[in-house]
Design an enzyme around this catalytic site. Structure first.
Site, PDB file in Angstrom:
ATOM      1  N   ASP A  76       0.853  -1.195   0.000  1.00  0.00           N
ATOM      2  CA  ASP A  76       0.000   0.000   0.000  1.00  0.00           C
ATOM      3  C   ASP A  76       0.888   1.243   0.000  1.00  0.00           C
ATOM      4  O   ASP A  76       1.877   1.325   0.726  1.00  0.00           O
ATOM      5  CB  ASP A  76      -0.908  -0.014   1.233  1.00  0.00           C
ATOM      6  N   GLU A  87     -12.054   2.969  -1.152  1.00  0.00           N
ATOM      7  CA  GLU A  87     -11.548   4.101  -1.948  1.00  0.00           C
ATOM      8  C   GLU A  87     -11.272   3.690  -3.385  1.00  0.00           C
ATOM      9  O   GLU A  87     -11.500   4.472  -4.304  1.00  0.00           O
ATOM     10  CB  GLU A  87     -10.243   4.635  -1.340  1.00  0.00           C
ATOM     11  N   VAL A  88     -10.744   2.513  -3.559  1.00  0.00           N
ATOM     12  CA  VAL A  88     -10.402   2.036  -4.905  1.00  0.00           C
ATOM     13  C   VAL A  88     -11.345   0.886  -5.250  1.00  0.00           C
ATOM     14  O   VAL A  88     -11.363  -0.146  -4.562  1.00  0.00           O
ATOM     15  CB  VAL A  88      -8.923   1.574  -4.979  1.00  0.00           C
ATOM     16  N   HIS A 101      -9.853  -5.889  -3.312  1.00  0.00           N
ATOM     17  CA  HIS A 101      -8.546  -6.174  -2.723  1.00  0.00           C
ATOM     18  C   HIS A 101      -8.698  -6.510  -1.250  1.00  0.00           C
ATOM     19  O   HIS A 101      -9.592  -6.000  -0.582  1.00  0.00           O
ATOM     20  CB  HIS A 101      -7.578  -5.002  -2.909  1.00  0.00           C
ATOM     21  N   HIS A 134      -6.672  -6.148   2.235  1.00  0.00           N
ATOM     22  CA  HIS A 134      -5.518  -5.559   2.918  1.00  0.00           C
ATOM     23  C   HIS A 134      -4.944  -6.601   3.881  1.00  0.00           C
ATOM     24  O   HIS A 134      -5.698  -7.254   4.615  1.00  0.00           O
ATOM     25  CB  HIS A 134      -5.942  -4.355   3.763  1.00  0.00           C
TER      26      HIS A 134
HETATM   27  P1  5GP Z   1      -9.622   0.838   0.113  1.00  0.00           P
HETATM   28  O1  5GP Z   1     -10.072   1.940   1.016  1.00  0.00           O
HETATM   29  O2  5GP Z   1     -10.218   0.950  -1.253  1.00  0.00           O
HETATM   30  O3  5GP Z   1      -9.803  -0.518   0.758  1.00  0.00           O
HETATM   31  O4  5GP Z   1      -8.065   0.982   0.012  1.00  0.00           O
HETATM   32  C1  5GP Z   1      -7.388   1.458  -1.104  1.00  0.00           C
HETATM   33  C2  5GP Z   1      -5.939   1.514  -0.726  1.00  0.00           C
HETATM   34  O5  5GP Z   1      -5.193   1.715  -1.882  1.00  0.00           O
HETATM   35  C3  5GP Z   1      -5.583   2.638   0.255  1.00  0.00           C
HETATM   36  O6  5GP Z   1      -5.047   2.069   1.445  1.00  0.00           O
HETATM   37  C4  5GP Z   1      -4.553   3.466  -0.499  1.00  0.00           C
HETATM   38  O7  5GP Z   1      -3.487   3.894   0.319  1.00  0.00           O
HETATM   39  C5  5GP Z   1      -4.078   2.503  -1.571  1.00  0.00           C
HETATM   40  N1  5GP Z   1      -3.683   3.164  -2.810  1.00  0.00           N
HETATM   41  C6  5GP Z   1      -4.361   4.144  -3.481  1.00  0.00           C
HETATM   42  N2  5GP Z   1      -3.708   4.488  -4.599  1.00  0.00           N
HETATM   43  C7  5GP Z   1      -2.594   3.702  -4.641  1.00  0.00           C
HETATM   44  C8  5GP Z   1      -1.517   3.592  -5.565  1.00  0.00           C
HETATM   45  O8  5GP Z   1      -1.436   4.290  -6.586  1.00  0.00           O
HETATM   46  N3  5GP Z   1      -0.551   2.679  -5.281  1.00  0.00           N
HETATM   47  C9  5GP Z   1      -0.605   1.888  -4.162  1.00  0.00           C
HETATM   48  N4  5GP Z   1       0.413   1.014  -3.970  1.00  0.00           N
HETATM   49  N5  5GP Z   1      -1.598   1.964  -3.270  1.00  0.00           N
HETATM   50  C10 5GP Z   1      -2.592   2.862  -3.504  1.00  0.00           C
END
Ligand code: 5GP
Ligand code: ZN
Length: 124
Positions: free
Chosen positions: A37, A101-102, A106, A108
């Protein structure tokens, strides 16, 4: 459910998986891609994603069961490889209400001392 597109050119994780954007890769096979991350919340924080573009757990059904199983079944081995012999947390944020967010599925994998950093209060 409808079959998701193999790749979404607007998706940041699809772009990382295809090597169009840089990442610190942890693991890759035909179905999965794991990478650190960019904003770690603990000393070890990486994500396991399917190569196929699946938006979130909310879009998954029985057809995704083998893929979901593969993702979870890889977690222990990859966590050990990152030094998490003592254990780790798995987190899947789903949808707006789940803080996602993405929108590319996925898991974590978070570990190390105080594995959730400042996200959770210390226990009394
Ligand atoms: P979510 O909230 O969707 O579960 O987590 C998305 C994660 O993707 C966040 O922890 C954020 O830090 C990570 N993230 C967002 N953009 C990027 C990126 O461009 N590269 C990497 N390695 N992680 C990212
Ligand atoms: Zn994607």
């Amino acid at each position: 459910m409808t079959t998701p597109p193999a790749h979404d050119p607007a998706c940041i994780f699809c772009r990382i998986i295809r090597g169009e954007l840089p990442s610190r890769r942890v693991y890759e096979d035909d179905d999965l891609f794991a990478f650190h991350d960019i904003h770690p919340i603990a000393p070890v924080h990486f994500m396991i994603a399917p190569k196929l573009h699946v938006e979130s757990l909310a879009q998954c059904g029985p057809a995704q069961a083998p893929l979901l199983g593969k993702m979870l079944a890889k977690a222990g081995e990859l966590a050990s490889g990152q030094g998490l012999a003592d254990g780790f947390r798995t987190i899947i944020n789903t949808g707006r209400g789940g803080g996602q967010e993405v929108y590319h599925l996925h898991i974590h994998i978070v570990g190390g001392p105080r594995p959730l950093g400042a996200m959770l209060p210390r226990q009394a």
